[in-house]
Design a protein around this motif. Structure first.
Motif, short mmCIF file in Angstrom:
data_model
loop_
_atom_site.label_atom_id
_atom_site.label_comp_id
_atom_site.label_asym_id
_atom_site.label_seq_id
_atom_site.Cartn_x
_atom_site.Cartn_y
_atom_site.Cartn_z
N ALA A 154 -30.18 6.39 -19.84
CA ALA A 154 -30.83 5.16 -20.34
C ALA A 154 -30.75 4.02 -19.32
CB ALA A 154 -30.18 4.75 -21.65
N PHE A 155 -29.62 3.90 -18.62
CA PHE A 155 -29.42 2.83 -17.64
C PHE A 155 -28.92 3.48 -16.36
CE2 PHE A 155 -27.71 1.59 -21.81
CZ PHE A 155 -28.61 0.60 -22.16
N VAL A 156 -29.27 2.92 -15.23
CA VAL A 156 -28.73 3.42 -13.97
C VAL A 156 -27.39 2.72 -13.77
CG1 VAL A 156 -29.13 3.68 -11.50
CG2 VAL A 156 -31.04 3.78 -13.08
N LEU A 157 -26.30 3.49 -13.83
CA LEU A 157 -24.96 2.88 -13.79
C LEU A 157 -24.54 2.47 -12.39
CD1 LEU A 157 -22.97 5.03 -16.37
CD2 LEU A 157 -23.98 2.77 -16.65
N ASP A 158 -25.09 3.11 -11.34
CA ASP A 158 -24.68 2.76 -9.99
C ASP A 158 -24.81 1.26 -9.71
OD1 ASP A 158 -25.47 2.31 -6.94
OD2 ASP A 158 -24.12 4.04 -7.03
N PRO A 159 -25.94 0.64 -10.03
CA PRO A 159 -26.02 -0.81 -9.78
C PRO A 159 -25.05 -1.62 -10.65
CG PRO A 159 -28.22 0.10 -10.10
CD PRO A 159 -27.23 1.18 -10.45
N LEU A 160 -24.77 -1.16 -11.86
CA LEU A 160 -23.85 -1.90 -12.74
C LEU A 160 -22.43 -1.85 -12.19
CD1 LEU A 160 -25.16 -0.77 -16.24
CD2 LEU A 160 -25.61 -2.93 -15.05
N ILE A 161 -21.94 -0.65 -11.89
CA ILE A 161 -20.60 -0.50 -11.33
C ILE A 161 -20.57 -1.06 -9.91
CG2 ILE A 161 -18.83 1.16 -10.59
CD1 ILE A 161 -19.81 2.98 -12.91
N GLY A 162 -21.64 -0.80 -9.15
CA GLY A 162 -21.72 -1.29 -7.77
C GLY A 162 -21.64 -2.80 -7.68
N ARG A 163 -22.21 -3.49 -8.67
CA ARG A 163 -22.14 -4.96 -8.70
C ARG A 163 -20.68 -5.40 -8.79
NH1 ARG A 163 -24.83 -6.39 -13.54
NH2 ARG A 163 -26.60 -5.38 -12.57
N ASP A 164 -19.89 -4.70 -9.60
CA ASP A 164 -18.46 -5.03 -9.71
C ASP A 164 -17.74 -4.75 -8.39
OD1 ASP A 164 -18.75 -5.80 -12.36
OD2 ASP A 164 -18.22 -3.83 -13.14
N LEU A 165 -18.06 -3.62 -7.76
CA LEU A 165 -17.42 -3.30 -6.48
C LEU A 165 -17.79 -4.33 -5.42
CD1 LEU A 165 -17.74 0.61 -6.24
CD2 LEU A 165 -16.05 -0.77 -7.44
N ASP A 166 -19.07 -4.73 -5.38
CA ASP A 166 -19.49 -5.77 -4.43
C ASP A 166 -18.73 -7.07 -4.66
OD1 ASP A 166 -21.36 -4.23 -3.01
OD2 ASP A 166 -23.00 -4.78 -4.35
N ARG A 167 -18.58 -7.46 -5.93
CA ARG A 167 -17.86 -8.69 -6.27
C ARG A 167 -16.39 -8.57 -5.84
NH1 ARG A 167 -18.63 -8.82 -11.51
NH2 ARG A 167 -20.69 -9.69 -11.27
N GLY A 168 -15.79 -7.41 -6.09
CA GLY A 168 -14.41 -7.20 -5.68
C GLY A 168 -14.23 -7.25 -4.17
N LEU A 169 -15.16 -6.65 -3.44
CA LEU A 169 -15.08 -6.69 -1.97
C LEU A 169 -15.25 -8.12 -1.46
CD1 LEU A 169 -17.05 -3.43 -1.09
CD2 LEU A 169 -14.60 -3.86 -0.67
N SER A 170 -16.10 -8.88 -2.10
CA SER A 170 -16.28 -10.29 -1.72
C SER A 170 -14.99 -11.07 -1.97
CB SER A 170 -17.43 -10.88 -2.52
OG SER A 170 -17.61 -12.23 -2.20
N ASN A 171 -14.35 -10.83 -3.12
CA ASN A 171 -13.07 -11.48 -3.43
C ASN A 171 -11.98 -11.04 -2.46
OD1 ASN A 171 -14.38 -12.56 -5.67
ND2 ASN A 171 -13.45 -11.15 -7.12
N LEU A 172 -11.97 -9.74 -2.12
CA LEU A 172 -10.99 -9.20 -1.16
C LEU A 172 -11.19 -9.85 0.20
CD1 LEU A 172 -8.76 -7.21 -0.31
CD2 LEU A 172 -10.57 -5.48 0.00
N LYS A 173 -12.43 -10.06 0.58
CA LYS A 173 -12.76 -10.70 1.85
C LYS A 173 -12.14 -12.10 1.90
CE LYS A 173 -16.89 -12.09 4.49
NZ LYS A 173 -16.59 -11.50 5.79
N VAL A 174 -12.34 -12.88 0.84
CA VAL A 174 -11.78 -14.24 0.79
C VAL A 174 -10.24 -14.18 0.84
CG1 VAL A 174 -11.49 -16.28 -0.70
CG2 VAL A 174 -13.75 -15.22 -0.43
N ALA A 175 -9.65 -13.29 0.04
CA ALA A 175 -8.18 -13.19 0.02
C ALA A 175 -7.62 -12.77 1.37
CB ALA A 175 -7.75 -12.20 -1.07
N SER A 176 -8.28 -11.83 2.04
CA SER A 176 -7.78 -11.31 3.32
C SER A 176 -8.01 -12.29 4.46
CB SER A 176 -8.48 -10.00 3.66
OG SER A 176 -8.18 -9.01 2.69
N GLU A 177 -9.16 -12.95 4.46
CA GLU A 177 -9.46 -13.87 5.55
C GLU A 177 -8.67 -15.17 5.47
OE1 GLU A 177 -13.74 -14.21 5.63
OE2 GLU A 177 -13.96 -12.20 6.50
N SER A 178 -8.15 -15.48 4.29
CA SER A 178 -7.34 -16.70 4.14
C SER A 178 -5.85 -16.39 4.09
CB SER A 178 -7.76 -17.46 2.87
OG SER A 178 -7.53 -16.67 1.72
N TYR A 179 -5.48 -15.12 4.30
CA TYR A 179 -4.09 -14.68 4.21
C TYR A 179 -3.24 -15.28 5.30
CZ TYR A 179 -0.12 -11.47 3.93
OH TYR A 179 1.14 -10.94 3.83
#
Length: 179
Positions: A154-179
């Motif tokens: 019914a729904f393509v889950l890759d973009p739904l889960i992928g959106r969360d992974l992208d958001r997490g990687l963006s947050n990880l980027k901020v946390a790591s670059e300001s470490y």
């Protein structure tokens, strides 16, 4: 005339539901979602953010989805065997455990979900040195039960889960670059 129209609509609806069930049953028995990002920080800094569940709590996108999420750390919070149990009405209820930790290269977690339905998923972070920074690849994979297959039909889950992974990687980027 009216009864004939209702009968046709019933036949069409039954056929559509039947087709959806057949399509769902033909889907793969596993799922795999993968995203990558380049972080302008050395692998040492990025690895410390991923390999420590207390630090992960601050950049994990699922923690940010529910302000009411409650969590409890196990006796160890870093490296092999570290664990964190979580309970949320909006996200999920379960436990994550670090089952693999290769310094500066890879962290593997097993996610055991209890709600909304029982399942076990593997998530892996792979770190690769990249032009003075670190390329991080986050994968999530696991078995696709019938409910998962039906949702994927019914729904393509890759973009739904992928959106969360992208958001997490963006947050990880901020946390790591300001470490």
């Amino acid at each position: 005339m009216r009864m004939r129209t209702l009968k046709r609509l019933g036949t069409i609806a039954t056929t559509a539901v039947g087709a959806m069930l057949i399509l769902a049953s033909m889907r793969q028995d596993t799922f795999h979602v993968e995203r990558s990002a380049r972080i302008a920080a050395p692998p040492e800094w990025v690895f410390q953010q991923i390999n420590d569940l207390q630090r992960m709590k601050y950049w994990n996108p699922y923690e940010q989805k529910d302000a009411g999420l409650t969590g409890r750390f196990g006796p160890t919070t870093r490296g092999l065997g570290a664990s964190y149990s979580f309970d949320s009405d909006e996200v999920a209820t379960g436990r994550m455990t670090i089952v693999g930790s290769k310094p500066l290269r890879q962290v593997t977690l097993r996610l055991d979900f209890e709600k909304p339905f029982a399942s076990t998923v593997t998530t892996e972070y792979t770190l690769t040195p990249d032009r003075g920074g670190t390329k991080v690849t986050w994968t999530m994979e696991g078995p696709a039960n019938f409910v998962h297959k039906l949702m994927e039909t019914a729904f393509v889950l890759d973009p739904l889960i992928g959106r969360d992974l992208d958001r997490g990687l963006s947050n990880l980027k901020v946390a790591s670059e300001s470490y």
